[in-house]
Motif scaffolding. Structure first.
Motif, PDB file in Angstrom:
ATOM      1  N   PRO A   1       0.625  -0.749   0.190  1.00 19.54           N
ATOM      2  CA  PRO A   1       0.028  -0.232   0.525  1.00 19.54           C
ATOM      3  C   PRO A   1       0.906   1.551   0.087  1.00 19.54           C
ATOM      4  O   PRO A   1       2.129   1.491   0.295  1.00 19.54           O
ATOM      5  N   ARG A   2       0.476   1.907  -0.798  1.00 18.63           N
ATOM      6  CA  ARG A   2       0.854   3.881  -0.605  1.00 18.63           C
ATOM      7  C   ARG A   2       0.266   4.138   0.266  1.00 18.63           C
ATOM      8  O   ARG A   2      -0.712   4.444   0.289  1.00 18.63           O
ATOM      9  N   ILE A   3       0.879   5.098   1.142  1.00 21.45           N
ATOM     10  CA  ILE A   3       0.788   5.464   2.320  1.00 21.45           C
ATOM     11  C   ILE A   3       1.766   7.201   2.026  1.00 21.45           C
ATOM     12  O   ILE A   3       3.032   6.834   2.542  1.00 21.45           O
ATOM     13  N   LEU A   4       0.510   7.849   2.307  1.00 27.65           N
ATOM     14  CA  LEU A   4       1.364  10.050   2.374  1.00 27.65           C
ATOM     15  C   LEU A   4       1.281   9.864   3.841  1.00 27.65           C
ATOM     16  O   LEU A   4       0.170  10.125   4.752  1.00 27.65           O
ATOM     17  N   VAL A   5       2.148  10.192   5.122  1.00 29.49           N
ATOM     18  CA  VAL A   5       2.175  10.778   6.410  1.00 29.49           C
ATOM     19  C   VAL A   5       2.387  12.358   6.191  1.00 29.49           C
ATOM     20  O   VAL A   5       3.607  12.894   5.099  1.00 29.49           O
ATOM     21  N   ALA A   6       1.674  13.512   5.966  1.00 29.97           N
ATOM     22  CA  ALA A   6       1.416  14.927   5.809  1.00 29.97           C
ATOM     23  C   ALA A   6       2.033  15.110   7.601  1.00 29.97           C
ATOM     24  O   ALA A   6       0.398  15.761   7.569  1.00 29.97           O
ATOM     25  N   GLY A   7       2.824  16.316   7.455  1.00 31.02           N
ATOM     26  CA  GLY A   7       2.411  16.518   9.088  1.00 31.02           C
ATOM     27  C   GLY A   7       2.227  18.124   8.033  1.00 31.02           C
ATOM     28  O   GLY A   7       3.116  18.932   7.604  1.00 31.02           O
ATOM     29  N   LEU A   8       1.799  18.714   8.972  1.00 34.06           N
ATOM     30  CA  LEU A   8       1.191  20.256   9.256  1.00 34.06           C
ATOM     31  C   LEU A   8       1.288  21.095   9.612  1.00 34.06           C
ATOM     32  O   LEU A   8       1.952  20.806  11.283  1.00 34.06           O
ATOM     33  N   GLY A   9       1.196  22.413   9.727  1.00 38.59           N
ATOM     34  CA  GLY A   9       1.819  23.348  10.642  1.00 38.59           C
ATOM     35  C   GLY A   9       2.266  24.534  10.221  1.00 38.59           C
ATOM     36  O   GLY A   9       3.289  24.667   9.145  1.00 38.59           O
ATOM     37  N   ASN A  10       2.853  25.325  11.239  1.00 37.11           N
ATOM     38  CA  ASN A  10       3.484  26.745  10.625  1.00 37.11           C
ATOM     39  C   ASN A  10       4.749  26.791  12.417  1.00 37.11           C
ATOM     40  O   ASN A  10       4.776  26.414  13.400  1.00 37.11           O
ATOM     41  N   ILE A  11       5.657  26.479  11.811  1.00 36.27           N
ATOM     42  CA  ILE A  11       7.132  26.460  13.031  1.00 36.27           C
ATOM     43  C   ILE A  11       6.559  27.771  13.729  1.00 36.27           C
ATOM     44  O   ILE A  11       7.829  27.676  14.643  1.00 36.27           O
ATOM     45  N   PHE A  12       6.540  28.430  13.486  1.00 35.98           N
ATOM     46  CA  PHE A  12       6.632  29.782  13.563  1.00 35.98           C
ATOM     47  C   PHE A  12       5.275  30.448  14.810  1.00 35.98           C
ATOM     48  O   PHE A  12       5.105  31.462  15.449  1.00 35.98           O
ATOM     49  N   LEU A  13       4.243  29.491  15.303  1.00 37.94           N
ATOM     50  CA  LEU A  13       3.412  29.455  16.309  1.00 37.94           C
ATOM     51  C   LEU A  13       3.194  28.994  17.168  1.00 37.94           C
ATOM     52  O   LEU A  13       2.175  28.129  17.146  1.00 37.94           O
ATOM     53  N   GLY A  14       4.191  28.406  17.641  1.00 40.95           N
ATOM     54  CA  GLY A  14       3.908  27.136  18.936  1.00 40.95           C
ATOM     55  C   GLY A  14       3.579  26.087  18.666  1.00 40.95           C
ATOM     56  O   GLY A  14       3.649  25.422  17.524  1.00 40.95           O
ATOM     57  N   ASP A  15       2.791  25.530  19.619  1.00 41.07           N
ATOM     58  CA  ASP A  15       2.271  24.439  19.311  1.00 41.07           C
ATOM     59  C   ASP A  15       2.011  23.459  17.621  1.00 41.07           C
ATOM     60  O   ASP A  15       1.783  22.896  17.297  1.00 41.07           O
ATOM     61  N   ASP A  16       1.097  24.720  17.407  1.00 42.58           N
ATOM     62  CA  ASP A  16       0.837  24.604  15.738  1.00 42.58           C
ATOM     63  C   ASP A  16       1.668  23.937  14.719  1.00 42.58           C
ATOM     64  O   ASP A  16       1.511  22.996  14.011  1.00 42.58           O
ATOM     65  N   ALA A  17       2.863  23.664  14.879  1.00 45.08           N
ATOM     66  CA  ALA A  17       4.493  23.209  14.250  1.00 45.08           C
ATOM     67  C   ALA A  17       4.328  21.377  15.083  1.00 45.08           C
ATOM     68  O   ALA A  17       5.166  20.513  14.156  1.00 45.08           O
ATOM     69  N   PHE A  18       3.410  21.132  15.246  1.00 46.42           N
ATOM     70  CA  PHE A  18       2.290  20.277  15.968  1.00 46.42           C
ATOM     71  C   PHE A  18       3.598  18.810  14.296  1.00 46.42           C
ATOM     72  O   PHE A  18       4.047  17.752  14.583  1.00 46.42           O
ATOM     73  N   GLY A  19       2.459  18.689  13.744  1.00 48.34           N
ATOM     74  CA  GLY A  19       2.643  17.864  12.566  1.00 48.34           C
ATOM     75  C   GLY A  19       3.885  17.963  11.778  1.00 48.34           C
ATOM     76  O   GLY A  19       4.346  16.643  11.166  1.00 48.34           O
ATOM     77  N   VAL A  20       4.529  18.956  12.147  1.00 49.19           N
ATOM     78  CA  VAL A  20       6.191  19.396  11.556  1.00 49.19           C
ATOM     79  C   VAL A  20       6.763  19.111  12.400  1.00 49.19           C
ATOM     80  O   VAL A  20       7.513  17.635  11.856  1.00 49.19           O
ATOM     81  N   GLU A  21       7.058  18.477  13.693  1.00 50.62           N
ATOM     82  CA  GLU A  21       7.916  18.155  14.284  1.00 50.62           C
ATOM     83  C   GLU A  21       7.732  16.536  14.679  1.00 50.62           C
ATOM     84  O   GLU A  21       8.288  15.423  14.293  1.00 50.62           O
ATOM     85  N   VAL A  22       6.206  15.949  14.206  1.00 48.93           N
ATOM     86  CA  VAL A  22       6.292  14.379  14.145  1.00 48.93           C
ATOM     87  C   VAL A  22       6.729  14.014  13.078  1.00 48.93           C
ATOM     88  O   VAL A  22       7.008  13.233  12.935  1.00 48.93           O
ATOM     89  N   ALA A  23       6.748  15.114  11.675  1.00 47.44           N
ATOM     90  CA  ALA A  23       7.050  14.349  10.014  1.00 47.44           C
ATOM     91  C   ALA A  23       8.580  14.445  10.426  1.00 47.44           C
ATOM     92  O   ALA A  23       9.122  13.684  10.177  1.00 47.44           O
ATOM     93  N   ARG A  24       9.137  15.709  10.951  1.00 46.41           N
ATOM     94  CA  ARG A  24      10.386  15.546  11.389  1.00 46.41           C
ATOM     95  C   ARG A  24      10.582  13.903  12.612  1.00 46.41           C
ATOM     96  O   ARG A  24      12.098  13.860  11.759  1.00 46.41           O
ATOM     97  N   ARG A  25      10.473  13.801  13.416  1.00 49.23           N
ATOM     98  CA  ARG A  25      10.904  12.971  13.797  1.00 49.23           C
ATOM     99  C   ARG A  25      10.574  11.405  13.385  1.00 49.23           C
ATOM    100  O   ARG A  25      11.664  10.628  13.132  1.00 49.23           O
ATOM    101  N   LEU A  26       9.566  11.419  12.587  1.00 44.33           N
ATOM    102  CA  LEU A  26       9.636   9.962  11.448  1.00 44.33           C
ATOM    103  C   LEU A  26      10.485   9.969  10.340  1.00 44.33           C
ATOM    104  O   LEU A  26      10.937   8.883   9.891  1.00 44.33           O
ATOM    105  N   LEU A  27      10.989  11.491   9.834  1.00 42.17           N
ATOM    106  CA  LEU A  27      12.411  11.411   9.106  1.00 42.17           C
ATOM    107  C   LEU A  27      13.582  10.972   9.085  1.00 42.17           C
ATOM    108  O   LEU A  27      14.189  10.681   8.517  1.00 42.17           O
ATOM    109  N   ARG A  28      13.238  11.468  10.692  1.00 40.40           N
ATOM    110  CA  ARG A  28      14.544  10.689  11.087  1.00 40.40           C
ATOM    111  C   ARG A  28      14.755   8.873  11.407  1.00 40.40           C
ATOM    112  O   ARG A  28      16.180   7.844  11.392  1.00 40.40           O
TER     113      ARG A  28
END
Length: 172
Positions: free
Chosen positions: A6-33
């Motif tokens: 199966p083809r799966i896309l994990v999409a991290g969303l959010g604005n890194i300049f708005l504190g907790d709004d960056a949650f999706g971005v941080e999860v994507a970065r964690r998974l990319l490591r």
């Protein structure tokens, strides 16, 4: 006969300049490591809604959006939500390519002939809006939810058809 991965896309969303709004971005970065799972693509979309629209048209079997939400729960609470892809409208909504509104992105994609097979939202409750400020970095409660969210996404990706969700969001 071999099964197709199966083809799966994990999409991290959010604005890194708005504190907790960056949650999706941080999860994507964690998974990319971590080592890449077969068939899973992880992308930090940030606030690039138009890029997400293009990616959603690539025929994924499962799309997992990762974002911050304000539903009134304690900060750091994780939710698994299956968004309603039925807009009831054949016309795509007005869309600002410089903004990221996941609901508008999904409505836009749902209005197109080729749709995503299945979409899940892994979301984290953020600090109340009146306590948020323009700042980089997550609050402690939301930061502590990054690893459990990444682990949940890996479990969902390992068995993409096994995790049926209820219409109501599941608090995890």
């Amino acid at each position: 006969m071999t099964e197709r991965t199966p083809r799966i896309l994990v999409a991290g969303l959010g604005n890194i300049f708005l504190g907790d709004d960056a949650f999706g971005v941080e999860v994507a970065r964690r998974l990319l490591r971590r080592p890449v799972r077969g068939g899973m693509r992880v992308v930090d979309f940030g606030i690039a809604g138009i890029d997400l629209i293009y990616a959603l048209q690539e025929g994924y079997d499962l799309v997992i959006l990762v974002d911050a939400v304000a539903r009134g729960g304690p900060p750091g609470t994780l939710y698994l939500i299956q968004p309603d892809m039925q807009t009831g409208d054949d016309d795509p909504p007005a869309f600002d390519p410089h903004d990221m509104d996941p609901a508008k992105v999904l409505a836009w994609v749902a209005s197109m002939p080729q749709t995503v097979a299945r979409v899940l939202l892994v979301a984290c409750e953020v600090t109340p809006p009146d306590e948020r400020t323009v700042a980089e970095g997550l609050s402690q409660a939301v930061g502590e939810a990054v690893e459990p969210a990444a682990a949940l996404i890996e479990r969902l990706a390992a068995q993409p058809a096994a995790h049926e969700t209820a219409a109501e969001p599941q608090r995890l």
